[in-house]
Every structure is written in C-alpha cells, then in structure tokens.
Design an enzyme around this catalytic site. Structure first.
Site, PDB file in Angstrom:
ATOM      1  N   TYR A  19      55.483  -5.514 -33.867  1.00  0.00           N
ATOM      2  CA  TYR A  19      54.423  -5.526 -32.728  1.00  0.00           C
ATOM      3  C   TYR A  19      52.862  -5.646 -33.407  1.00  0.00           C
ATOM      4  O   TYR A  19      52.078  -4.824 -32.921  1.00  0.00           O
ATOM      5  CB  TYR A  19      54.769  -4.419 -31.903  1.00  0.00           C
ATOM      6  N   TYR A 146      62.198  -2.551 -19.767  1.00  0.00           N
ATOM      7  CA  TYR A 146      62.360  -2.924 -21.392  1.00  0.00           C
ATOM      8  C   TYR A 146      63.723  -2.505 -21.776  1.00  0.00           C
ATOM      9  O   TYR A 146      63.866  -1.352 -21.671  1.00  0.00           O
ATOM     10  CB  TYR A 146      61.134  -2.363 -21.878  1.00  0.00           C
ATOM     11  N   ASP A 239      70.687   2.575 -19.494  1.00  0.00           N
ATOM     12  CA  ASP A 239      69.849   2.499 -20.706  1.00  0.00           C
ATOM     13  C   ASP A 239      69.327   3.835 -20.923  1.00  0.00           C
ATOM     14  O   ASP A 239      68.054   3.829 -20.465  1.00  0.00           O
ATOM     15  CB  ASP A 239      69.153   1.220 -20.734  1.00  0.00           C
ATOM     16  N   LYS A 268      67.664   5.518 -30.694  1.00  0.00           N
ATOM     17  CA  LYS A 268      66.482   6.562 -30.842  1.00  0.00           C
ATOM     18  C   LYS A 268      66.925   7.838 -31.287  1.00  0.00           C
ATOM     19  O   LYS A 268      66.943   8.079 -32.456  1.00  0.00           O
ATOM     20  CB  LYS A 268      65.557   6.438 -29.746  1.00  0.00           C
TER      21      LYS A 268
HETATM   22  C1  LIG Z   1      65.076   1.699 -22.867  1.00  0.00           C
HETATM   23  C2  LIG Z   1      65.011   1.030 -24.323  1.00  0.00           C
HETATM   24  N1  LIG Z   1      66.129   0.363 -24.427  1.00  0.00           N
HETATM   25  C3  LIG Z   1      66.273  -0.540 -25.677  1.00  0.00           C
HETATM   26  C4  LIG Z   1      65.226  -0.154 -26.728  1.00  0.00           C
HETATM   27  C5  LIG Z   1      65.175  -1.092 -27.766  1.00  0.00           C
HETATM   28  O1  LIG Z   1      65.508  -0.128 -28.790  1.00  0.00           O
HETATM   29  P1  LIG Z   1      65.245  -0.554 -30.377  1.00  0.00           P
HETATM   30  O2  LIG Z   1      63.894  -0.770 -30.579  1.00  0.00           O
HETATM   31  O3  LIG Z   1      65.990   0.270 -31.196  1.00  0.00           O
HETATM   32  O4  LIG Z   1      66.141  -1.821 -30.672  1.00  0.00           O
HETATM   33  C6  LIG Z   1      64.016   0.673 -26.351  1.00  0.00           C
HETATM   34  C7  LIG Z   1      63.044   0.442 -27.416  1.00  0.00           C
HETATM   35  O5  LIG Z   1      62.036   0.839 -27.206  1.00  0.00           O
HETATM   36  C8  LIG Z   1      64.027   1.217 -25.118  1.00  0.00           C
HETATM   37  O6  LIG Z   1      62.964   2.043 -24.835  1.00  0.00           O
END
Ligand SMILES: Cc1ncc(COP(=O)(O)O)c(C=O)c1O
Length: 423
Positions: A19, A146, A239, A268
């Site tokens: 990014y 996202y 998610d 995370k």
């Molecule tokens: C809700 C959500 N799902 C998936 C992801 C993707 O995770 P990663 O960056 O570990 O691939 C993120 C990343 O910010 C997220 O906030």
C-alpha cells in the site's frame, strides 16, 4: 567495531512496501524494537502504536508470555507438513478456538492470513453446495466491504481504488447496501425472494466495516441478516479478521447480536500480532458435506505453512491472555474513546464521531473515500509527535493495543486535536 548495516539504504534499493506509492512516499521509518504499546525507531524515539500495527497487536508488542511460547516451540518442532500429520500446538489451538468461538463452530481450517481465511471460507461455501449436487454459486456481500487482497477476497470486497486495476478479473457478487447507510436487511430479503435458489452464501464484517472506513452498523441488522440466511439455508460467513479477539469489546463481534455464523474467518489478533496465521472455523454440518468416500468432495486447499507450530503456539498463548483483566482493559479503552468522541464531536471539522469497543473513528470535514486528502498530512504530523496513526482517506481512527494506558490514548487524541486546529 563492525560497520552498522544501512537498513534504509538497503530498503530503498531492494524492498517494495505494501500500500505504498514509491513515487510519493518518504523513506520508511526504521523500527529497531518494540515493547508494550510502543515502537522504538533507530534513534530510540518512542512511537505510540495507535493502530496496533495494522490491527494485529492485541496485548502489546513483545509480550513475554507469547515470546516465550514461540521460543519454547521453536526449539522443539518448528514446522511439519500438515497433510497426514498433526501436532500438539495445532490441536490445542483448535480446542481453544472451539471453546471461545460462537456456539456450533467445531471445525478449524488453518491458513496464513486474513485474505486466505476468506479464500478458504468462500471456497468452503461454494463447494458445500457443489458436493450436494446443488448449482447455487452466487455470494452476497456488502457495499464498502473489505475482505483482503487475494482474488477471491477482492471479489467479495467492494469495488474500490484497492482493486480497480483488476476489476475485469473479479467474479460478480450480489451487492447489498452498506448497513451503516442503507437497509441491508430489506435488500437481502428481496434478493432471497427473487434469486434465493442462486445464493450460496452471504459474507459480512459483523458490526464494523473496517478498511472501508471504520463504518459501524447495528446488532439488530446483523441479527436480521443472519436469521434471513438461516431461514433460506444460505451459509452465513462472518469475517472477524479485524473484529475477533475483543476488538469491539466482546471476544467476537457476532456476540453483540447473539448470533453464530456457519463460517467464521479469523486472523490479525489471532496470534496476538506475533506471527501470520489464519483460521476458518465452521460447523459439523459444513464439515460433514466434505467428509465422504468420494475424493472429489475433498477441500483441495492448503498452504506450505498450514498450522505452523510456532504460529499455533503464539495463538494459544495469546488466547490465554484474553482473561477478565484484558476484558476490563478493553472496557477502559472504550470509556476513554467515548469521552474523546464526545469532545471531538464539538469540533467544527469533525463528522460522525463514533466508538465501537476499542475503536474510535470520525471523518474530517465530510464523508470521503481512501484518496480523500483531508487527513493526508495526519500520518506525518502525528509521527513527528511520537504517535502512529494511519487514516483511511479522511477517516481518522484510533485502534490501540489493549495495554494502552489512559495517558497513551490522551496523547493520541491530543495530537489529532492539534492537527485539526492547525489546518
Ligand atoms: C475484515 C478483514 N478481512 C480480511 C482482511 C485481510 O487480512 P490480511 O491483510 O491479513 O490478508 C482484513 C485486513 O485488513 C480485514 O480487515
């Protein structure tokens, strides 16, 4: 004395950062070490990590209990292929996840990060129907969602500047309004009425659309979406890559609505922010759709480092720290955020100051997208003053590690206030 390695020089010559527009970005800041809520640069300057290093650090950097768990595991078993083999760190972690996760999620598929946890979830959901000979294959997703940067995760994410270069290669989904703005439940009911037998699954970020602008939405709508999915047999994917492990105060955001998904994505904070690891949890009903004598019903998905023992040991140690004391720390952060939001709300440039658990957010001047310039100077302004902030366009947010003190938080709020007054 040996010459010091030129980190910045080698970085500038050889590394490509995420990014990052290398045509515009200043040199990356060299971080030498980290402890608790603070990063320390090469000169030893402390920087309060008010974004938990991209939302991963839970209990604080270099937490000794997690560091110890990794070190002990590293000298015993660092890695083994996870097809045909298993090990105690993975088995323990799975048991712990099943113990703390919303009810009914009894199977854990491990992968590498948030995006892969979503890829696995979507593949699981699609093949769940295919294994039963049912042709439904459409996924429903939210506007402003996202879910990650791999192709499946990009496809279910909102179309935005993050994925516009690949727009033609993404698969189509049925898009519902962002529930922080529109009536997502009514729109979902309409979709189910008109095209119900095409719909395989719905994927949502419960309560909080994170990278789409820290948009907070209601438990009532979350419950309504979940119930509609259940009534029509559509798989419900939550998610919780960002919201899992206490970010919104309860351990999982689904708890706000008292619901359990059919599939749950985690990453995370899963390892407390120490090592990359993804987990996709699901129910016995989903798992049993794949268990068969028919080899084509296998979930053909795996990564070289699936269930890495070090990452699993870190995750179990981190979950062990999610005790009552940690819950109280999260509540204190929430209270501090609430008081700050009330103060920010009076500022002429602040719009929609809001709090969900340990997340405080607002917009500067107006609603805007990721390229909105209003907050573009804030990152550098705050960094100079020893605070790491990373606005999403003109959405400013504070999302600290749970060990952050009231003083640490006040420091972040006052740097933001100073920025608002300075422009
Ligand atoms: C809700 C959500 N799902 C998936 C992801 C993707 O995770 P990663 O960056 O570990 O691939 C993120 C990343 O910010 C997220 O906030």
């Amino acid at each position: 004395m040996a010459a010091r390695f030129d980190v910045q020089g080698a970085d500038g010559a050889h590394l490509w950062h995420p990014y990052t527009q290398h045509g515009l970005a200043p040199d990356s800041v060299v971080i030498d070490r980290a402890e608790g809520a603070y990063l320390y640069d090469a000169a030893g300057k402390p920087i309060f990590d008010a974004v938990s290093s991209w939302w991963v650090t839970l209990h604080g950097h270099a937490h000794p209990a997690i560091a110890r768990a990794i070190a002990e595991q590293a000298s015993r078993l660092e890695q083994v292929i996870f097809a045909g083999f298993t090990h105690e760190p993975a088995a323990r972690l799975a048991s712990e996840l099943v113990r703390i996760a919303p009810a009914g999620l009894t199977r854990v598929f491990l992968s590498d990060d948030g995006s892969t946890s979503v890829e696995v979830a979507v593949k699981m959901a699609l093949q769940y129907w295919r294994n039963a000979g049912d042709s439904r294959s459409r996924v429903v997703a939210l506007e402003h969602a996202y879910h990650g940067d791999t192709f499946g995760a990009m496809s279910v994410s909102a179309r935005s500047v993050f994925n516009s270069a690949f727009a033609n290669e993404l698969f189509d989904v049925v898009r519902l309004p962002d529930p922080s703005e529109g009536d997502a439940a009514r729109a979902f009911a309409d979709v189910l009425d008109k095209r119900g037998n095409e719909i395989a699954a719905i994927i949502v970020e419960p309560m909080l659309l994170g990278a789409g602008g820290m948009r907070m939405w209601s438990a009532a709508v979350l419950r309504a979406l979940r119930m509609l999915a259940a009534e029509r047999g559509v798989l419900f994917i939550a998610d919780e890559v960002l919201t899992g492990f206490g970010r919104t105060s309860p351990l999982f955001a689904c708890e706000h609505a008292g619901v359990s998904p059919d599939i749950l994505c985690l990453s995370k904070g899963l390892t407390g922010g120490f090592l990359p690891l993804g987990a996709t949890m699901t129910t016995a009903a989903v798992f049993e759709r794949f268990r068969s004598a028919n080899r084509t019903h296998t979930l053909f998905h795996g990564h070289s480092y699936t269930a890495n023992p070090l990452a699993c040991a870190a995750a179990t140690a981190s979950i062990g720290l999610l005790d009552d004391e940690c819950a109280a720390a999260r509540r204190r952060i929430g209270e501090s955020h609430e008081a700050a939001a009330a103060r920010f709300a009076h500022h002429a440039r602040v719009r929609n100051a809001r709090v969900l658990g340990t997340v405080l957010a607002f917009e500067i001047d107006e609603a805007g997208d990721y390229l909105h310039p209003a907050a573009s100077g804030l990152h550098a302004f705050a960094l100079e003053r020893g605070v790491l902030l990373r606005p999403l366009g003109n959405t400013v947010y504070v999302l600290p590690p749970y060990c952050a003190s009231r003083d640490d938080l006040e420091r972040a709020y006052s740097v933001i206030a100073e920025f608002l007054d300075a422009r």
